[in-house]
Motif scaffolding. Structure first.
Motif, PDB file in Angstrom:
ATOM      1  N   SER A  61       0.880  -1.277   0.085  1.00  0.00           N
ATOM      2  CA  SER A  61      -0.055  -0.013   0.208  1.00  0.00           C
ATOM      3  C   SER A  61       0.883   1.332   0.046  1.00  0.00           C
ATOM      4  O   SER A  61       2.185   1.150   0.280  1.00  0.00           O
ATOM      5  CB  SER A  61      -0.951   0.053   1.224  1.00  0.00           C
ATOM      6  OG  SER A  61      -0.085  -0.113   2.429  1.00  0.00           O
ATOM      7  N   ALA A  62       0.236   2.459  -0.441  1.00  0.00           N
ATOM      8  CA  ALA A  62       0.890   3.838  -0.368  1.00  0.00           C
ATOM      9  C   ALA A  62       1.220   4.244   1.030  1.00  0.00           C
ATOM     10  O   ALA A  62       0.489   3.683   2.013  1.00  0.00           O
ATOM     11  CB  ALA A  62       0.220   4.736  -0.857  1.00  0.00           C
ATOM     12  N   ALA A  63       2.312   4.918   1.000  1.00  0.00           N
ATOM     13  CA  ALA A  63       2.618   5.412   2.648  1.00  0.00           C
ATOM     14  C   ALA A  63       3.470   6.587   2.587  1.00  0.00           C
ATOM     15  O   ALA A  63       4.078   6.820   1.394  1.00  0.00           O
ATOM     16  CB  ALA A  63       3.392   4.196   3.323  1.00  0.00           C
ATOM     17  N   GLY A 259       5.999   7.069  -0.974  1.00  0.00           N
ATOM     18  CA  GLY A 259       6.243   5.749  -1.556  1.00  0.00           C
ATOM     19  C   GLY A 259       5.465   4.479  -1.289  1.00  0.00           C
ATOM     20  O   GLY A 259       4.093   4.774  -0.916  1.00  0.00           O
ATOM     21  N   ALA A 260       5.892   3.127  -0.906  1.00  0.00           N
ATOM     22  CA  ALA A 260       4.868   2.178  -0.428  1.00  0.00           C
ATOM     23  C   ALA A 260       5.518   1.520   0.561  1.00  0.00           C
ATOM     24  O   ALA A 260       6.781   1.598   1.154  1.00  0.00           O
ATOM     25  CB  ALA A 260       5.082   1.281  -1.700  1.00  0.00           C
ATOM     26  N   ARG A 261       4.773   0.941   1.664  1.00  0.00           N
ATOM     27  CA  ARG A 261       5.154   0.133   2.843  1.00  0.00           C
ATOM     28  C   ARG A 261       5.334  -1.052   2.487  1.00  0.00           C
ATOM     29  O   ARG A 261       4.611  -2.082   2.240  1.00  0.00           O
ATOM     30  CB  ARG A 261       4.004   0.361   3.791  1.00  0.00           C
ATOM     31  CG  ARG A 261       4.309  -0.151   5.347  1.00  0.00           C
ATOM     32  CD  ARG A 261       3.231  -0.094   6.108  1.00  0.00           C
ATOM     33  NE  ARG A 261       3.488  -0.273   7.542  1.00  0.00           N
ATOM     34  CZ  ARG A 261       3.504   0.606   8.275  1.00  0.00           C
ATOM     35  NH1 ARG A 261       3.242   1.632   8.152  1.00  0.00           N
ATOM     36  NH2 ARG A 261       3.977   0.026   9.750  1.00  0.00           N
ATOM     37  N   ALA A 290      15.899  -1.421  -1.343  1.00  0.00           N
ATOM     38  CA  ALA A 290      15.011  -0.974  -0.409  1.00  0.00           C
ATOM     39  C   ALA A 290      15.700   0.093   0.666  1.00  0.00           C
ATOM     40  O   ALA A 290      16.138  -0.443   1.830  1.00  0.00           O
ATOM     41  CB  ALA A 290      14.668  -2.299   0.396  1.00  0.00           C
ATOM     42  N   SER A 291      15.723   1.076   0.350  1.00  0.00           N
ATOM     43  CA  SER A 291      16.083   2.254   1.266  1.00  0.00           C
ATOM     44  C   SER A 291      15.065   3.149   1.210  1.00  0.00           C
ATOM     45  O   SER A 291      14.486   3.730   0.450  1.00  0.00           O
ATOM     46  CB  SER A 291      17.553   2.777   0.561  1.00  0.00           C
ATOM     47  OG  SER A 291      17.183   3.471  -0.568  1.00  0.00           O
ATOM     48  N   VAL A 302       9.555   2.731   1.115  1.00  0.00           N
ATOM     49  CA  VAL A 302      10.643   2.471   0.086  1.00  0.00           C
ATOM     50  C   VAL A 302      10.017   3.626  -0.961  1.00  0.00           C
ATOM     51  O   VAL A 302       9.025   3.519  -1.498  1.00  0.00           O
ATOM     52  CB  VAL A 302      10.415   1.156  -0.638  1.00  0.00           C
ATOM     53  CG1 VAL A 302      11.441   1.182  -1.825  1.00  0.00           C
ATOM     54  CG2 VAL A 302      10.980   0.406   0.419  1.00  0.00           C
ATOM     55  N   THR A 303      10.823   4.548  -1.184  1.00  0.00           N
ATOM     56  CA  THR A 303      10.584   5.698  -2.311  1.00  0.00           C
ATOM     57  C   THR A 303      10.829   5.114  -3.652  1.00  0.00           C
ATOM     58  O   THR A 303      11.853   4.496  -3.874  1.00  0.00           O
ATOM     59  CB  THR A 303      11.380   6.850  -1.933  1.00  0.00           C
ATOM     60  OG1 THR A 303      12.695   6.623  -2.048  1.00  0.00           O
ATOM     61  CG2 THR A 303      11.020   7.474  -0.480  1.00  0.00           C
ATOM     62  N   GLY A 304      10.102   5.519  -4.540  1.00  0.00           N
ATOM     63  CA  GLY A 304       9.984   5.214  -5.772  1.00  0.00           C
ATOM     64  C   GLY A 304       9.492   3.876  -6.079  1.00  0.00           C
ATOM     65  O   GLY A 304       9.650   3.265  -7.222  1.00  0.00           O
TER      66      GLY A 304
END
Length: 334
Positions: A61-63, A259-261, A290-291, A302-304
């Protein structure tokens, strides 16, 4: 000597590679293939191999999370602030007293002058006494004013403009709340590499048992004289806090990261970096760096990474093993 966790992981991965190599030779199962395109590493795994590896994936999901890293705060002892405030207020009282005495002496001098105009006898001693009283009152007023100015300068030097203004105020306010422990003063510091977001005006932290969410209102920058080193003052209404306590805070209204969780169970380490595998197609798994920002429960923002991406949450280490096995030279290769 007891093996470290990393050594045990390397040994386990080696054993898995041997077992996987034997299993991949089973009839009807296509071996995994590794493809690199535009710097993106993908592992192509057949449905049969996915079943053998017990792979599972989850749609993430989005975070969002604050872009500014977490801050640390210390509950500050305000005894010195209150002492400076008392010095400043005392100077004001002394100035007012000196003005009243100067006014009384000036009135007496005017009365004596009036008496002389009508022919009354005014002794030299009377005249000198009035002049002495007037000079003493003016001198006392000037000295009190100088002490007040010095106290005001010390307030701004050590505590900054906002707290100095609160200390100089003649009506009850912030300093009264701090003195009566209705409000607590915090000194907030960010990591050395972080910059204060200009939009941040509040922070959140947890306190109490069981922990509850508390708010802190940011003030202005704390002077270096306060040991701030680029920190900010903040105030919070929390009777559970005691002088010297340290708190972990998060600036709650600054810029955010999106990003995403990614669940903690999807994260793997390789080459000193954290990774996850994204299921890009039914048989294709892409390794992604995964940064990002740590979230609750060990999860990672995780952005992107787009929301609704399918991330491997079981068997990611096995997918890494398939990728690494592809790079092992076959027997007889030079």
């Amino acid at each position: 000597m007891r093996a470290s966790g990393r050594q045990r992981l390397v040994v386990a991965l080696g054993l898995w590679l041997v077992a996987s190599a034997a299993a991949a030779d089973e009839p009807g199962e296509r071996p995994a293939q590794v493809e690199v395109e535009g710097g993106q590493i993908s592992v192509v795994i057949s449905p049969e191999a996915q079943q053998r590896l017990a792979l599972q994936w989850l749609r993430v999901s989005a975070a969002t999370a604050p872009a500014t890293p977490g801050a640390v705060a210390r509950v500050v002892d305000i005894a010195d602030l209150l002492a400076l405030r008392q010095d400043y207020l005392q100077s004001g009282i002394e100035q007012a007293s000196a003005r009243r005495r100067a006014a009384a002496a000036a009135a007496q001098a005017s009365r004596l002058a009036s008496l002389r105009t009508i022919g009354a006898v005014v002794s030299l001693e009377q005249q000198q006494a009035v002049e002495t009283a007037l000079d003493a009152a003016r001198t006392d007023g000037e000295m009190a004013a100088a002490r007040g100015a010095a106290a005001s300068q010390r307030l701004e030097y050590a505590w900054g403009k906002t707290l100095a203004a609160a200390a100089r105020a003649s009506t009850p306010g912030l300093l009264e709340d701090l003195a009566r422990r209705r409000t607590q003063l915090l000194l907030i510091s960010l990591p050395a590499e972080a910059a204060w977001p200009v939009t941040a005006v509040q922070a959140v932290y947890e306190s109490g048992a069981p922990p509850s969410r508390q708010m802190a209102r940011l003030l202005d920058a704390a002077p270096v004289a306060a040991g701030a080193g680029g920190g900010r003052w903040a105030v919070t209404d929390n009777p559970d806090l005691r002088t010297g306590m340290r708190l972990d805070l998060q600036l709650s209204d600054g810029p955010v990261l999106a990003g995403a969780r990614v669940p903690a169970r999807a994260l793997i380490w390789h080459g000193g970096q954290q990774w996850c595998y994204v299921r890009a197609a039914p048989e294709r798994f892409e390794r992604r760096a995964a940064s990002g920002r740590a979230l609750s429960g060990g999860d990672l923002l995780v952005t992107g990474l787009a929301a609704d991406s399918e991330v491997v949450v079981q068997g990611a280490q096995s997918v890494l093993g398939e990728e690494l096995r592809w790079s092992i030279p076959a027997e007889g290769d030079d």
